[in-house]
Design a protein around this motif. Structure first.
Motif, PDB file in Angstrom:
ATOM      1  N   SER A   1       0.867  -1.358  -0.113  1.00 39.26           N
ATOM      2  CA  SER A   1       0.026  -0.086   0.010  1.00 39.26           C
ATOM      3  C   SER A   1       0.802   1.313   0.042  1.00 39.26           C
ATOM      4  O   SER A   1       1.911   1.284   0.605  1.00 39.26           O
ATOM      5  N   LEU A   2       0.558   2.355  -0.770  1.00 35.62           N
ATOM      6  CA  LEU A   2       1.420   3.503  -0.789  1.00 35.62           C
ATOM      7  C   LEU A   2       0.414   4.610  -0.377  1.00 35.62           C
ATOM      8  O   LEU A   2      -0.873   4.574  -0.683  1.00 35.62           O
ATOM      9  N   THR A   3       0.969   5.676   0.203  1.00 35.21           N
ATOM     10  CA  THR A   3       0.158   6.909   0.262  1.00 35.21           C
ATOM     11  C   THR A   3      -0.228   7.612  -1.208  1.00 35.21           C
ATOM     12  O   THR A   3       0.385   7.097  -2.153  1.00 35.21           O
ATOM     13  N   GLU A   4      -0.881   8.599  -1.034  1.00 35.38           N
ATOM     14  CA  GLU A   4      -1.548   9.217  -2.206  1.00 35.38           C
ATOM     15  C   GLU A   4      -0.300   9.889  -2.883  1.00 35.38           C
ATOM     16  O   GLU A   4      -0.147   9.575  -4.152  1.00 35.38           O
ATOM     17  N   THR A   5       0.420  10.371  -2.085  1.00 33.90           N
ATOM     18  CA  THR A   5       1.922  10.941  -2.602  1.00 33.90           C
ATOM     19  C   THR A   5       2.631   9.947  -3.399  1.00 33.90           C
ATOM     20  O   THR A   5       2.980  10.375  -4.702  1.00 33.90           O
ATOM     21  N   LEU A   6       3.026   9.036  -2.830  1.00 32.00           N
ATOM     22  CA  LEU A   6       3.732   7.875  -3.582  1.00 32.00           C
ATOM     23  C   LEU A   6       3.292   7.462  -4.654  1.00 32.00           C
ATOM     24  O   LEU A   6       3.878   7.185  -5.650  1.00 32.00           O
ATOM     25  N   GLU A   7       1.869   7.171  -4.599  1.00 33.38           N
ATOM     26  CA  GLU A   7       1.088   6.516  -5.778  1.00 33.38           C
ATOM     27  C   GLU A   7       1.295   7.462  -6.841  1.00 33.38           C
ATOM     28  O   GLU A   7       1.553   7.088  -8.211  1.00 33.38           O
ATOM     29  N   LYS A   8       1.106   8.660  -6.634  1.00 33.93           N
ATOM     30  CA  LYS A   8       1.031   9.909  -7.764  1.00 33.93           C
ATOM     31  C   LYS A   8       2.240   9.797  -8.260  1.00 33.93           C
ATOM     32  O   LYS A   8       2.552   9.946  -9.403  1.00 33.93           O
ATOM     33  N   TRP A   9       3.538   9.828  -7.652  1.00 36.87           N
ATOM     34  CA  TRP A   9       4.650   9.975  -7.864  1.00 36.87           C
ATOM     35  C   TRP A   9       5.100   8.681  -8.708  1.00 36.87           C
ATOM     36  O   TRP A   9       5.908   8.913  -9.793  1.00 36.87           O
ATOM     37  N   VAL A  10       4.708   7.351  -8.363  1.00 39.82           N
ATOM     38  CA  VAL A  10       5.112   6.243  -9.063  1.00 39.82           C
ATOM     39  C   VAL A  10       4.281   6.405 -10.594  1.00 39.82           C
ATOM     40  O   VAL A  10       4.736   6.011 -11.488  1.00 39.82           O
ATOM     41  N   ARG A  11       2.870   6.791 -10.579  1.00 41.16           N
ATOM     42  CA  ARG A  11       2.321   7.087 -11.627  1.00 41.16           C
ATOM     43  C   ARG A  11       2.829   8.113 -12.651  1.00 41.16           C
ATOM     44  O   ARG A  11       2.744   7.638 -13.899  1.00 41.16           O
TER      45      ARG A  11
ATOM     46  N   LYS B   1       5.978   8.692 -12.831  1.00 42.13           N
ATOM     47  CA  LYS B   1       7.341   8.166 -13.414  1.00 42.13           C
ATOM     48  C   LYS B   1       7.071   6.961 -14.518  1.00 42.13           C
ATOM     49  O   LYS B   1       7.506   7.104 -15.495  1.00 42.13           O
ATOM     50  N   VAL B   2       5.783   6.317 -14.339  1.00 40.90           N
ATOM     51  CA  VAL B   2       5.571   5.424 -15.395  1.00 40.90           C
ATOM     52  C   VAL B   2       4.940   6.330 -16.574  1.00 40.90           C
ATOM     53  O   VAL B   2       5.272   5.935 -17.839  1.00 40.90           O
ATOM     54  N   GLU B   3       4.089   7.325 -16.474  1.00 42.41           N
ATOM     55  CA  GLU B   3       3.669   8.224 -17.532  1.00 42.41           C
ATOM     56  C   GLU B   3       4.798   8.805 -18.212  1.00 42.41           C
ATOM     57  O   GLU B   3       4.493   9.221 -19.322  1.00 42.41           O
ATOM     58  N   SER B   4       5.964   9.350 -17.584  1.00 42.23           N
ATOM     59  CA  SER B   4       6.973   9.959 -18.277  1.00 42.23           C
ATOM     60  C   SER B   4       7.654   9.001 -19.246  1.00 42.23           C
ATOM     61  O   SER B   4       8.410   9.612 -20.076  1.00 42.23           O
ATOM     62  N   GLY B   5       7.384   7.565 -19.172  1.00 41.07           N
ATOM     63  CA  GLY B   5       8.200   6.909 -20.089  1.00 41.07           C
ATOM     64  C   GLY B   5       9.641   6.195 -19.699  1.00 41.07           C
ATOM     65  O   GLY B   5      10.232   5.405 -20.292  1.00 41.07           O
ATOM     66  N   LEU B   6       9.948   6.771 -18.334  1.00 36.88           N
ATOM     67  CA  LEU B   6      11.014   6.394 -17.927  1.00 36.88           C
ATOM     68  C   LEU B   6      10.800   4.890 -17.481  1.00 36.88           C
ATOM     69  O   LEU B   6      11.867   3.942 -17.537  1.00 36.88           O
ATOM     70  N   TYR B   7       9.697   4.386 -17.171  1.00 34.98           N
ATOM     71  CA  TYR B   7       9.651   3.009 -16.674  1.00 34.98           C
ATOM     72  C   TYR B   7       8.483   2.540 -17.376  1.00 34.98           C
ATOM     73  O   TYR B   7       7.430   3.262 -17.607  1.00 34.98           O
ATOM     74  N   SER B   8       8.277   1.003 -17.539  1.00 30.44           N
ATOM     75  CA  SER B   8       7.160   0.402 -18.128  1.00 30.44           C
ATOM     76  C   SER B   8       6.066   0.224 -17.439  1.00 30.44           C
ATOM     77  O   SER B   8       4.729   0.192 -17.593  1.00 30.44           O
TER      78      SER B   8
END
Length: 84
Positions: free
Chosen positions: A4-14, A16-23
């Motif tokens: 489980s992630l906090t909202e802030t961490l979940e947003k950060w992860v999302r 990163k994925v949307e930036s194309g740096l991660y799949s």
């Protein structure tokens, strides 16, 4: 495994994925964990080196190998070295 992630961490992860740096989110989390492991190892190595230097200093003090100094003079010396 489920995490489980906090909202802030979940947003950060999302982001990163949307930036194309991660799949996907798993890649982001794995990379973050690898970086944390590296940081912990470095911290442990730094602490070990510091303890070794402290031990040397304590042994020198026991042998009476002390220097006469004060903080004001030490700071002045650091300033001189920094100015070159």
């Amino acid at each position: 495994m489920h995490i489980s992630l906090t909202e802030t961490l979940e947003k950060w992860v999302r982001e990163k994925v949307e930036s194309g740096l991660y799949s996907n989110a798993s890649e982001v989390i794995r990379e973050a964990l690898r970086e944390r492991i590296r940081a912990e190892r470095t911290e442990a190595e730094d602490i070990e080196a510091l303890r070794a230097q402290i031990d040397i200093g304590l042994q020198q003090a026991e042998r009476g190998e002390l220097l006469d100094w004060n903080a004001k003079d030490f700071i002045a010396e650091l300033d001189r070295e920094r100015r070159g």
